[in-house]
Design an enzyme around this catalytic site. Structure first.
Site, PDB file in Angstrom:
ATOM      1  N   THR A   1       0.820  -1.202   0.000  1.00 16.37           N
ATOM      2  CA  THR A   1       0.000   0.000   0.000  1.00 16.37           C
ATOM      3  C   THR A   1       0.862   1.264   0.000  1.00 16.37           C
ATOM      4  OG1 THR A   1      -1.374   1.292   1.527  1.00 16.37           O
ATOM      5  CG2 THR A   1      -0.127  -0.476   2.497  1.00 16.37           C
ATOM      6  N   ASP A   2       0.244   2.374  -0.406  1.00 14.45           N
ATOM      7  CA  ASP A   2       0.941   3.666  -0.337  1.00 14.45           C
ATOM      8  C   ASP A   2       1.096   4.144   1.104  1.00 14.45           C
ATOM      9  OD1 ASP A   2      -1.746   4.156   0.135  1.00 14.45           O
ATOM     10  OD2 ASP A   2      -1.942   5.752  -1.340  1.00 14.45           O
ATOM     11  N   GLU A   3       0.336   3.516   2.017  1.00 15.75           N
ATOM     12  CA  GLU A   3       0.336   4.021   3.396  1.00 15.75           C
ATOM     13  C   GLU A   3       1.683   3.824   4.089  1.00 15.75           C
ATOM     14  OE1 GLU A   3      -3.174   3.509   5.675  1.00 15.75           O
ATOM     15  OE2 GLU A   3      -4.407   3.148   3.919  1.00 15.75           O
TER      16      GLU A   3
ATOM     17  N   TYR B   1      -1.467  -0.478  11.201  1.00 14.10           N
ATOM     18  CA  TYR B   1      -1.684  -1.139   9.898  1.00 14.10           C
ATOM     19  C   TYR B   1      -0.535  -0.839   8.940  1.00 14.10           C
ATOM     20  CZ  TYR B   1      -3.281  -1.616   5.057  1.00 14.10           C
ATOM     21  OH  TYR B   1      -3.349  -1.908   3.718  1.00 14.10           O
TER      22      TYR B   1
ATOM     23  N   LYS C   1       2.380  -3.298   7.289  1.00 15.96           N
ATOM     24  CA  LYS C   1       2.604  -3.502   5.848  1.00 15.96           C
ATOM     25  C   LYS C   1       4.050  -3.119   5.493  1.00 15.96           C
ATOM     26  CE  LYS C   1       0.258  -4.665   3.033  1.00 15.96           C
ATOM     27  NZ  LYS C   1      -0.096  -6.022   2.519  1.00 15.96           N
TER      28      LYS C   1
END
Ligand code: NAD
Length: 336
Positions: A121-123, A148, A152
């Site tokens: 993810t970009d997060e 989260y 990741k």
């Protein structure tokens, strides 16, 4: 036939990926492994269940994962716990599923020398200021903000370490926020659509200035297939559809308009703690090197993607109806 193992294939993106694969890539024989957490729904695959192999199981069951990886040629790894808000309430499942789960998969991939694609993810990059014109690239340093995104980020680092230290044949992609059919109604876009379908006003977190660079799930999955076919082993690819001009407020207004409500038929609720402000993706490497093009891009594309998604939730009320009251009650406890 190439034998493909899809982890987390009963979740939102994984299920769409399996549907996409069966429709567009008949050269694959698909096996899904999914733990069926609250986010995994076997109904997501009901219409194609006889065309795939479905295994209910946990990535942390090393013997099972070892067997499944040994029986397949490639592995596409979607499985994870994914809801930011839940990670704030209870981080442990994120550590267990996202970090330990990826570790167990990597060990099986290493042992059996199989091709892996890891979905991220970009997060992991943290966020940008609202007035920052920059976009995330493959070399942006990691700065995750929530349990989260930290879990990741950890899993991405493990994959890179296994590439560097053990020479596994893997690629990684970091994609922006997805929307589309089969997305759990706790997530922002389906929550608003199903609110309107339930005659509840959509809920906007805080001022709604946050920008998410939304991408339709089919565009994400077409990119994953391209990376599987042509991606350079060891490389990372950013996936994004250039929708970083729409903030959450604009998305809610678009949904209200498309569903025949006034554009301001929504209410403000508490912001999320630590809510990232702006994500924006620079997918030029993927476009330049592999020739990828998203289908649902710019204002028109986003509207078309939303229309298709609204239609799906309208036509599939039995898929989400039973969960609706529970999800809203949980948000109400948080003042959201
Ligand atoms: N949703 C997004 O906007 C987005 C954007 C970029 C990247 N991603 C990534 O894409 C992947 C899929 O996201 P999603 O939105 O489809 O998630 P989801 O929560 O809808 O589905 C995740 C699936 O993984 C399964 N799972 C969880 N832990 C497992 C375990 N230990 N063993 C086996 N199965 C397990 C769940 O049962 C569920 O079916 C995730 O890795 C996520 O980080 C998501």
């Amino acid at each position: 036939m190439t034998k493909m193992l899809v982890t987390g294939g009963a979740g939102f993106i994984g299920a769409n990926f399996v549907h996409y694969t069966l429709k567009h890539k008949p050269e694959y024989e698909v096996t899904v492994i999914d733990k069926l957490t609250y986010a995994g729904n076997p109904d997501n695959l009901a219409s194609i269940l006889e065309k795939i192999n479905f295994v209910t199981g946990d990535l942390n069951d090393q013997a099972l994962i070892d067997k499944l990886v040994s029986e397949n040629d490639i592995v596409v790894h979607f499985a994870a716990d994914t809801h930011n808000d839940n990670s704030l309430n209870d981080p442990w499942p994120f550590i267990e599923n996202n970090i330990l789960g990826t570790y167990h998969l990597l060990e099986a991939v290493r042992k059996h020398d199989k091709r892996l694609h890891h979905i991220s993810t970009d997060e992991v990059f943290g966020d940008l200021e609202l007035d920052d014109p920059n976009r995330f690239t493959e070399t942006t340093p990691y700065e995750p903000s929530s349990p989260y995104s930290a879990s990741k980020a950890s899993s991405d680092h493990l994959v890179r370490a296994w590439i560097r230290s053990f020479g596994i044949k893997a690629t990684i992609s970091n994609c922006s926020n997805n929307y589309g059919p089969y997305q759990h109604i706790e997530k922002f876009i389906p929550r608003q659509i199903t609110n309107i379908l339930s005659d509840i006003k959509p809920k906007l977190y805080g001022t709604g200035e946050q920008v998410r660079d939304w991408i339709h799930v089919d565009d994400h999955n077409s990119a994953v297939h391209l990376i599987l076919e042509q991606g350079k082993l060891g490389d990372t690819y950013i996936i994004g559809a250039d929708n970083d001009h729409v903030n959450n407020k604009a998305v809610i207004e678009m949904i209200c308009e498309l569903m025949g409500k006034g554009h301001d038929w929504y209410e403000h609720v508490n912001d999320r703690p630590g809510h990232d402000m702006r994500y924006a993706m620079d997918s030029s490497k993927l476009r330049r090197e592999l020739g990828w093009q998203p289908q649902y891009t710019d204002q028109n594309g986003m509207e078309n993607g939303l229309k298709q998604t609204i239609q799906w939730y309208t036509d599939n009320e039995e898929w989400w109806q039973a969960e609706k009251a529970k999800v809203e009650a949980k948000y109400a406890e948080q003042g959201q």
